[in-house]
Design a protein around this motif. Structure first.
Motif, PDB file in Angstrom:
ATOM      1  N   ILE A  70       0.835  -1.208   0.000  1.00  0.00           N
ATOM      2  CA  ILE A  70       0.000   0.000   0.000  1.00  0.00           C
ATOM      3  C   ILE A  70       0.867   1.255   0.000  1.00  0.00           C
ATOM      4  O   ILE A  70       0.574   2.237  -0.695  1.00  0.00           O
ATOM      5  CB  ILE A  70      -0.952  -0.024   1.213  1.00  0.00           C
ATOM      6  N   SER A  71       1.964   1.220   0.754  1.00  0.00           N
ATOM      7  CA  SER A  71       2.840   2.389   0.833  1.00  0.00           C
ATOM      8  C   SER A  71       3.513   2.685  -0.508  1.00  0.00           C
ATOM      9  O   SER A  71       3.796   3.846  -0.820  1.00  0.00           O
ATOM     10  CB  SER A  71       3.900   2.187   1.917  1.00  0.00           C
ATOM     11  N   VAL A  72       3.779   1.654  -1.303  1.00  0.00           N
ATOM     12  CA  VAL A  72       4.392   1.864  -2.620  1.00  0.00           C
ATOM     13  C   VAL A  72       3.479   2.712  -3.500  1.00  0.00           C
ATOM     14  O   VAL A  72       3.915   3.660  -4.166  1.00  0.00           O
ATOM     15  CB  VAL A  72       4.713   0.522  -3.304  1.00  0.00           C
ATOM     16  N   SER A  73       2.187   2.370  -3.511  1.00  0.00           N
ATOM     17  CA  SER A  73       1.236   3.161  -4.304  1.00  0.00           C
ATOM     18  C   SER A  73       1.157   4.590  -3.789  1.00  0.00           C
ATOM     19  O   SER A  73       1.070   5.548  -4.579  1.00  0.00           O
ATOM     20  CB  SER A  73      -0.154   2.518  -4.266  1.00  0.00           C
ATOM     21  N   ALA A  74       1.202   4.763  -2.479  1.00  0.00           N
ATOM     22  CA  ALA A  74       1.156   6.110  -1.904  1.00  0.00           C
ATOM     23  C   ALA A  74       2.391   6.912  -2.306  1.00  0.00           C
ATOM     24  O   ALA A  74       2.295   8.096  -2.646  1.00  0.00           O
ATOM     25  CB  ALA A  74       1.035   6.032  -0.387  1.00  0.00           C
ATOM     26  N   ARG A  75       3.569   6.256  -2.296  1.00  0.00           N
ATOM     27  CA  ARG A  75       4.810   6.949  -2.661  1.00  0.00           C
ATOM     28  C   ARG A  75       4.865   7.295  -4.149  1.00  0.00           C
ATOM     29  O   ARG A  75       5.620   8.174  -4.557  1.00  0.00           O
ATOM     30  CB  ARG A  75       6.025   6.101  -2.274  1.00  0.00           C
ATOM     31  N   LYS A  76       4.078   6.586  -4.947  1.00  0.00           N
ATOM     32  CA  LYS A  76       4.037   6.870  -6.382  1.00  0.00           C
ATOM     33  C   LYS A  76       3.102   8.035  -6.709  1.00  0.00           C
ATOM     34  O   LYS A  76       2.871   8.335  -7.884  1.00  0.00           O
ATOM     35  CB  LYS A  76       3.636   5.619  -7.152  1.00  0.00           C
ATOM     36  N   GLY A  77       2.548   8.666  -5.674  1.00  0.00           N
ATOM     37  CA  GLY A  77       1.801   9.891  -5.878  1.00  0.00           C
ATOM     38  C   GLY A  77       0.291   9.763  -5.882  1.00  0.00           C
ATOM     39  O   GLY A  77      -0.410  10.753  -6.117  1.00  0.00           O
ATOM     40  N   LEU A  78      -0.250   8.568  -5.594  1.00  0.00           N
ATOM     41  CA  LEU A  78      -1.705   8.424  -5.562  1.00  0.00           C
ATOM     42  C   LEU A  78      -2.277   9.119  -4.336  1.00  0.00           C
ATOM     43  O   LEU A  78      -1.696   9.074  -3.247  1.00  0.00           O
ATOM     44  CB  LEU A  78      -2.103   6.941  -5.529  1.00  0.00           C
ATOM     45  N   ALA A  79      -3.432   9.750  -4.508  1.00  0.00           N
ATOM     46  CA  ALA A  79      -4.111  10.406  -3.389  1.00  0.00           C
ATOM     47  C   ALA A  79      -4.553   9.358  -2.372  1.00  0.00           C
ATOM     48  O   ALA A  79      -4.880   8.216  -2.753  1.00  0.00           O
ATOM     49  CB  ALA A  79      -5.321  11.179  -3.899  1.00  0.00           C
ATOM     50  N   PRO A  80      -4.558   9.717  -1.083  1.00  0.00           N
ATOM     51  CA  PRO A  80      -4.984   8.753  -0.057  1.00  0.00           C
ATOM     52  C   PRO A  80      -6.350   8.130  -0.350  1.00  0.00           C
ATOM     53  O   PRO A  80      -6.544   6.926  -0.131  1.00  0.00           O
ATOM     54  CB  PRO A  80      -5.023   9.591   1.222  1.00  0.00           C
ATOM     55  N   SER A  81      -7.304   8.943  -0.826  1.00  0.00           N
ATOM     56  CA  SER A  81      -8.638   8.404  -1.127  1.00  0.00           C
ATOM     57  C   SER A  81      -8.577   7.364  -2.246  1.00  0.00           C
ATOM     58  O   SER A  81      -9.299   6.365  -2.214  1.00  0.00           O
ATOM     59  CB  SER A  81      -9.585   9.540  -1.524  1.00  0.00           C
ATOM     60  N   HIS A  82      -7.703   7.590  -3.217  1.00  0.00           N
ATOM     61  CA  HIS A  82      -7.533   6.646  -4.323  1.00  0.00           C
ATOM     62  C   HIS A  82      -6.928   5.344  -3.816  1.00  0.00           C
ATOM     63  O   HIS A  82      -7.346   4.245  -4.214  1.00  0.00           O
ATOM     64  CB  HIS A  82      -6.648   7.278  -5.402  1.00  0.00           C
ATOM     65  N   VAL A  83      -5.951   5.466  -2.946  1.00  0.00           N
ATOM     66  CA  VAL A  83      -5.316   4.269  -2.368  1.00  0.00           C
ATOM     67  C   VAL A  83      -6.341   3.454  -1.589  1.00  0.00           C
ATOM     68  O   VAL A  83      -6.406   2.221  -1.721  1.00  0.00           O
ATOM     69  CB  VAL A  83      -4.134   4.671  -1.458  1.00  0.00           C
ATOM     70  N   VAL A  84      -7.155   4.135  -0.785  1.00  0.00           N
ATOM     71  CA  VAL A  84      -8.184   3.435  -0.002  1.00  0.00           C
ATOM     72  C   VAL A  84      -9.161   2.699  -0.918  1.00  0.00           C
ATOM     73  O   VAL A  84      -9.520   1.538  -0.671  1.00  0.00           O
ATOM     74  CB  VAL A  84      -8.939   4.429   0.909  1.00  0.00           C
ATOM     75  N   LEU A  85      -9.588   3.356  -1.980  1.00  0.00           N
ATOM     76  CA  LEU A  85     -10.514   2.717  -2.924  1.00  0.00           C
ATOM     77  C   LEU A  85      -9.897   1.482  -3.556  1.00  0.00           C
ATOM     78  O   LEU A  85     -10.572   0.455  -3.745  1.00  0.00           O
ATOM     79  CB  LEU A  85     -10.926   3.717  -4.009  1.00  0.00           C
ATOM     80  N   LEU A  86      -8.618   1.535  -3.886  1.00  0.00           N
ATOM     81  CA  LEU A  86      -7.935   0.378  -4.482  1.00  0.00           C
ATOM     82  C   LEU A  86      -7.832  -0.779  -3.494  1.00  0.00           C
ATOM     83  O   LEU A  86      -7.994  -1.941  -3.861  1.00  0.00           O
ATOM     84  CB  LEU A  86      -6.545   0.799  -4.962  1.00  0.00           C
ATOM     85  N   VAL A  87      -7.558  -0.451  -2.230  1.00  0.00           N
ATOM     86  CA  VAL A  87      -7.480  -1.497  -1.207  1.00  0.00           C
ATOM     87  C   VAL A  87      -8.846  -2.155  -1.027  1.00  0.00           C
ATOM     88  O   VAL A  87      -8.949  -3.386  -0.949  1.00  0.00           O
ATOM     89  CB  VAL A  87      -6.974  -0.917   0.130  1.00  0.00           C
TER      90      VAL A  87
END
Length: 238
Positions: A70-87
């Motif tokens: 999850i942290s990799v996607s966050a470090r690649k610049g995805l917004a927190p809301s986008h990361v949550v939706l993907l999870v």
């Protein structure tokens, strides 16, 4: 060739015996033995060690991988809301994966020697010895091997920034599944929701084994018509 009237000797390692049951394997494996002590699978101590896993190994090993993914996607610049939706999407995909594997792979009917042997290793042993606490969760080495094709499929169907979060959600779903499965066999739930889920799963083991394939939820059983009658009819199971 299948031996006629073959009988399994429970005092000897089981894995290379069960294949000889042939067409009788299906009936044999669904007659549970409720001892909390699991059977011996292999003569080799090393092979035997690989088949036994304590439940807490699953979250201990895989939750750090979930967080890292999850942290990799966050470090690649995805917004927190986008990361949550993907999870959440990864979790949702896992629920269907869980149902599909349980229904179509874990409960496939076998009769040949090697098919019986493989099925027993994958899931048959759990139905034969459902209270074996050291074989209720998937061994980490096997999980790691299976993770490779899942990761490749996710990479093919998503972008470099979204794939890690999807994998994290999928893997988080798996951890929840394995821990829930262990709890349904060995936990003592106090509230209604886990009590009903435990009852639902145990009915799959001891009453109707060709229905009730959902472990963490009966969602896909409802959608695909494999809901256990106790829930389908609204009556409480005994």
């Amino acid at each position: 060739m299948v031996a006629q009237n073959f009988e399994v000797d429970l005092k000897k390692p089981l894995v290379f015996q069960v294949g000889h049951l042939g067409e009788a394997y299906e009936e044999w494996v669904h007659q549970p033995i409720l001892s909390k002590e699991g059977p011996r699978f292999f003569k080799s101590d090393f092979m035997e060690f690989l088949t036994r896993t304590v439940w807490w190994a699953v979250p201990t090993i895989w939750l750090p991988v979930v967080c890292y993914s999850i942290s990799v996607s966050a470090r690649k610049g995805l917004a927190p809301s986008h990361v949550v939706l993907l999870v959440v999407l990864g979790l949702f995909i896992w629920t269907l994966t869980e149902y599909t594997l349980h229904r179509f792979l874990f409960h496939v009917k076998t009769s040949s020697y090697w098919a019986n042997t493989l099925h027993y290793l994958i899931h048959g042993c759990h139905h034969k010895h459902p209270m074996d606490s050291l074989r209720l969760v998937f061994p980490p080495a096997a999980t790691a091997i299976l993770l490779v094709p899942f990761w490749n499929l996710i990479k093919l169907s998503s972008t470099p920034s979204t794939a890690p979060a999807l994998l994290g959600g999928l893997l988080l779903g798996y951890v929840m599944y394995d821990c829930t499965h262990y709890y349904l066999h060995h936990g003592q739930p106090k509230s209604n929701a886990p009590k009903n889920l435990k009852k639902y799963h145990l009915n799959h083991h001891y009453r109707i084994q060709n229905k009730g394939f959902g472990i963490t939820s009966p969602l896909w059983d409802t959608i695909f018509g494999t809901l256990l009658p106790s829930l389908a009819g609204g009556a409480k199971s005994s």
